[in-house]
Design an enzyme around this catalytic site. Structure first.
Site, mmCIF file in Angstrom:
data_model
loop_
_atom_site.group_PDB
_atom_site.id
_atom_site.type_symbol
_atom_site.label_atom_id
_atom_site.label_comp_id
_atom_site.label_asym_id
_atom_site.label_seq_id
_atom_site.Cartn_x
_atom_site.Cartn_y
_atom_site.Cartn_z
ATOM 1 N N PRO A 99 0.784 -1.142 0.110
ATOM 2 C CA PRO A 99 -0.066 -0.145 -0.185
ATOM 3 C C PRO A 99 0.775 1.284 0.163
ATOM 4 O O PRO A 99 1.780 1.220 0.704
ATOM 5 C CB PRO A 99 -0.685 -0.074 1.407
ATOM 6 C CG PRO A 99 -0.733 -1.563 1.673
ATOM 7 C CD PRO A 99 0.664 -1.951 1.285
ATOM 8 N N GLY A 101 2.364 5.020 0.330
ATOM 9 C CA GLY A 101 2.293 6.305 1.236
ATOM 10 C C GLY A 101 1.633 6.141 2.515
ATOM 11 O O GLY A 101 1.097 6.966 3.098
ATOM 12 N N GLY A 103 3.657 4.390 5.175
ATOM 13 C CA GLY A 103 4.833 3.994 6.066
ATOM 14 C C GLY A 103 5.272 2.668 5.906
ATOM 15 O O GLY A 103 6.135 2.125 6.855
ATOM 16 N N GLY A 105 7.342 1.755 3.294
ATOM 17 C CA GLY A 105 8.314 1.738 2.472
ATOM 18 C C GLY A 105 8.446 1.449 1.109
ATOM 19 O O GLY A 105 9.100 1.243 0.571
ATOM 20 N N SER A 107 7.988 4.048 -1.059
ATOM 21 C CA SER A 107 8.781 4.847 -1.872
ATOM 22 C C SER A 107 10.328 4.459 -1.602
ATOM 23 O O SER A 107 11.114 4.382 -2.914
ATOM 24 C CB SER A 107 8.676 6.323 -1.526
ATOM 25 O OG SER A 107 8.564 6.500 -0.041
ATOM 26 N N ALA A 109 11.434 1.141 -1.439
ATOM 27 C CA ALA A 109 11.210 0.154 -2.325
ATOM 28 C C ALA A 109 11.384 0.361 -3.656
ATOM 29 O O ALA A 109 12.123 -0.147 -4.519
ATOM 30 C CB ALA A 109 10.325 -0.988 -1.949
ATOM 31 N N ASP A 149 15.273 3.374 5.607
ATOM 32 C CA ASP A 149 14.310 2.601 4.595
ATOM 33 C C ASP A 149 15.038 1.868 3.634
ATOM 34 O O ASP A 149 14.794 0.685 3.145
ATOM 35 C CB ASP A 149 13.235 3.509 4.260
ATOM 36 C CG ASP A 149 12.460 3.916 5.449
ATOM 37 O OD1 ASP A 149 12.859 3.702 6.810
ATOM 38 O OD2 ASP A 149 11.414 4.584 5.346
HETATM 39 C C1 MEV Z 1 10.010 7.211 7.818
HETATM 40 O O1 MEV Z 1 9.726 5.695 7.471
HETATM 41 C C2 MEV Z 1 11.247 6.988 8.963
HETATM 42 C C3 MEV Z 1 11.338 8.391 9.577
HETATM 43 O O2 MEV Z 1 12.438 7.967 10.556
HETATM 44 C C4 MEV Z 1 12.260 9.352 8.349
HETATM 45 C C5 MEV Z 1 13.597 8.689 8.310
HETATM 46 O O3 MEV Z 1 13.966 7.832 8.985
HETATM 47 O O4 MEV Z 1 14.194 8.966 7.161
HETATM 48 C C6 MEV Z 1 10.097 9.017 9.980
#
Ligand code: MEV
Length: 315
Positions: A99, A101, A103, A105, A107, A109, A149
């Site tokens: 899914p 946007g 959280g 990963g 973007s 990936a 990430d």
């Molecule tokens: C985003 O998935 C993780 C954050 O810690 C930002 C980052 O580490 O670049 C919010």
């Protein structure tokens, strides 16, 4: 010529946001993937097709002129085209099971699989070089990325990561089940990270204490993971969630999801930037079906994930 690569999504188990300020984070690649196909075309164009839209532009444009979330692909393609004279244009296709946007990963990936698939048309690169390219391309949409990430999406497994020392894969393979629930609130990592920066600037002492607490927590977690002690791990998840609440990245919906998760889990927390996106619950196998039903009864999209130990794959 055609080149394909796929990379897994990720969850941040511990340490999101604090990692931006040098604290160690623990991340885990998950068995949901993005696949990128790159092929050379005769036309002098960069064409990108994905389930979040498409883009077709001439090469050699300034990246600031590209107003699209597909910018990282344009950056990668344009950079590679500039380095040689043989290939005139590129067609890039993106297929995602992750899914977008929220959280998990997606973007990163995309950047990792994109860097691998595109660069392979121009010659072989090491995983380290691909990772560097991926982070560079991620910076076109999120300047302050910690790089965590993209790193876990490249190498897979569970890893500790900090900005100064980079990553280290955990040698042991803890055995746990995660259930992810999606708030379906899309977020911009960049804007949530800016919000946290503001919190830090307005609460200097408090934020520095929280960084110390998070550092201690992660030290404990590394021992707990080695012992495969799921009950203790659950407690640390709950504690980490409290720190994320304090820095202001939660909201009513996420709090409700965490409450729903509490009933059948050892601990639940936001994963990634927050402000929307996903939470995960650490679950005992015997409660897997119960927790999925509980989220579904509350109308939350949810799924269980396993750890991906493979990372980037090219074919
Ligand atoms: C985003 O998935 C993780 C954050 O810690 C930002 C980052 O580490 O670049 C919010």
């Amino acid at each position: 010529m055609k080149s394909k690569a796929s990379a897994p999504g990720k969850v941040i188990l511990f340490g999101e946001h604090f990692v931006v300020y040098g604290v160690k984070a623990i991340l885990c690649a998950i068995n949901k993937r993005i696949q990128v196909t790159a092929e050379d075309i005769d036309e002098n164009k960069i064409t990108i097709k994905s389930n979040i839209g498409s883009l077709s532009e001439k090469p050699n444009k300034n990246i600031s002129e590209i107003k699209s979330p597909l910018k990282p692909f344009y950056h990668l393609a344009d950079k590679m085209l500039k380095e040689q004279n043989e290939i005139k244009g590129l067609k890039i296709t993106v297929d995602s099971e992750i899914p977008l946007g929220v959280g998990l990963g997606s973007s990163s990936a995309c950047c990792v699989a994109g860097a691998a698939a595109i660069s392979r048309l121009f010659g072989e690169k090491s995983q380290k070089e691909i990772l560097e390219l991926a982070i560079e391309s991620e910076k076109t949409i999120f300047q302050n990325t910690s790089g965590a990430d993209c790193t876990v999406c490249t190498f897979g497994g569970i890893m500790e990561y900090d900005k100064k020392n980079g990553f280290q894969k955990l040698e042991y393979e803890p055995n746990f089940h995660l259930v992810i629930a999606n708030s379906r609130i899309e977020h911009s990592t960049e804007s949530v990270v800016s919000k946290v920066k503001q919190f830090k600037e307005e609460n200097i002492k408090k934020f520095s204490n929280l960084c110390e607490e998070e550092t201690k927590l992660i030290k404990d977690v590394l021992i707990i993971l080695k012992e495969n002690n799921m009950k203790e791990l659950g407690k640390k998840i709950i504690q980490n969630q409290e720190y994320l609440e304090t820095i202001g990245i939660s909201n009513e919906k996420l709090r409700h999801m965490i409450k729903v998760g509490e009933k059948f889990s050892l601990g639940s927390k936001i994963t990634g930037a927050g402000g929307g996106g996903c939470i995960f619950s650490l679950v005992d196998e015997s409660n897997l079906v119960n927790i999925l039903e509980e989220f579904e009864n509350n109308n939350y999209e949810c799924f269980s994930v396993k750890i991906d130990f493979k990372g980037l794959d090219t074919f």
